[in-house]
Motif scaffolding. Structure first.
Motif, short mmCIF file in Angstrom:
data_model
loop_
_atom_site.label_atom_id
_atom_site.label_comp_id
_atom_site.label_asym_id
_atom_site.label_seq_id
_atom_site.Cartn_x
_atom_site.Cartn_y
_atom_site.Cartn_z
N TRP A 85 0.81 -1.20 0.00
CA TRP A 85 0.00 0.00 0.00
C TRP A 85 0.85 1.26 0.00
CZ3 TRP A 85 1.33 2.89 4.18
CH2 TRP A 85 1.83 2.22 5.31
N THR A 86 0.26 2.33 -0.48
CA THR A 86 0.81 3.68 -0.35
C THR A 86 -0.34 4.60 0.00
OG1 THR A 86 2.54 3.27 -2.01
CG2 THR A 86 2.03 5.58 -1.48
N ILE A 87 -0.15 5.45 1.00
CA ILE A 87 -1.15 6.43 1.39
C ILE A 87 -0.71 7.79 0.84
CG2 ILE A 87 -2.18 7.67 3.34
CD1 ILE A 87 -1.83 5.01 4.94
N ALA A 88 -1.49 8.36 -0.07
CA ALA A 88 -1.18 9.66 -0.67
C ALA A 88 -1.82 10.76 0.17
CB ALA A 88 -1.68 9.71 -2.11
N ARG A 89 -1.01 11.71 0.61
CA ARG A 89 -1.50 12.79 1.47
C ARG A 89 -1.32 14.15 0.80
NH1 ARG A 89 1.20 11.04 7.24
NH2 ARG A 89 -0.42 9.58 7.96
#
Length: 230
Positions: free
Chosen positions: A155-159
């Motif tokens: 996963w990658t969380i884009a902020r």
């Protein structure tokens, strides 16, 4: 790459769909507003609700990656969209062996995020807009992030910071956890997410995205984001 985009009918989702198709990907656009899309090579439009577990499982099956640009307008009502959709997406991905996931969250979730040189934002706008008006959305984003971090997916969380519309991507600043800046063009957010799908620099990490080359009109931003989108 076969990419499923949740929230495809929203302003960030439409950028993701268009940029992904332009890059030669096959895209399944998941939306409750399929009329927003016209036929195009590589595009499949799925009229589905991300809070419907069966519908989510159907669209995730057979994909290579899942991208979520789900969002809600600012407001004080309780929000459960982010965590509910994440629960269904994660289960569907695990069931069908899909490993790659990128979701949109917010820079607000980084407790150390304080844009430099932005006194008015840090001391007036942020405490009121992000910590009061949009508080319930950010509470549910935290639930979503916790659910994702607890799983073994890539996963990658884009902020992003404050989102605004701009017609094309710029040279955005990307950094771990959050990036130093107040605003993020949706075109830059989408481009950074798609680049991350290919490069994998922030796997199992959060990725801040900020736009520096252009700035929005504050009155227009408030109108578009807080009033017009309600």
């Amino acid at each position: 790459m076969r990419i499923v985009v949740f929230g495809a009918g929203g302003p960030t989702g439409r950028q993701l769909v268009e940029q992904a198709l332009d890059a030669g990907h096959e895209v399944t656009a998941v939306t409750r507003r399929p009329q927003l899309f016209t036929a195009r090579d590589g595009l499949t439009v799925a009229d589905a609700d991300a809070t419907d577990a069966d519908a989510v499982e159907r669209v995730v099956a057979g994909s290579d990656a899942v991208v979520s640009a789900l969002g809600v307008p600012p407001g004080r009502k309780p929000v459960t969209l982010y965590s509910t959709a994440a629960t269904h997406i994660l289960r569907a991905m695990e069931r069908h062996g899909v490993k790659r996931l990128i979701v949109v969250s917010s820079s607000v979730l980084d407790p150390d995020w304080r844009p430099s040189g932005a006194f008015f934002f840090n001391h007036v706008l942020d405490p009121y807009v992000n910590r009061v008006i949009a508080r319930t959305a950010h509470v549910d984003m935290r639930r979503m992030e916790a659910l994702i971090r607890a799983r073994g997916l890539d996963w990658t969380i884009a902020r992003p910071s404050g989102l605004f519309d701009h017609p094309q991507p710029t040279r955005a600043l990307v950094a771990e956890d959050s990036a130093d800046g107040v605003f993020t063009a949706r075109a830059d957010l989408a481009a950074s997410m798609l680049r991350e799908l290919s490069e994998g620099r922030y796997v199992r990490r959060a990725m801040g995205v900020v736009t520096h080359e252009v700035k929005p009109s504050i009155p227009r931003l408030i109108w578009n984001e807080a009033v017009k989108r309600k």
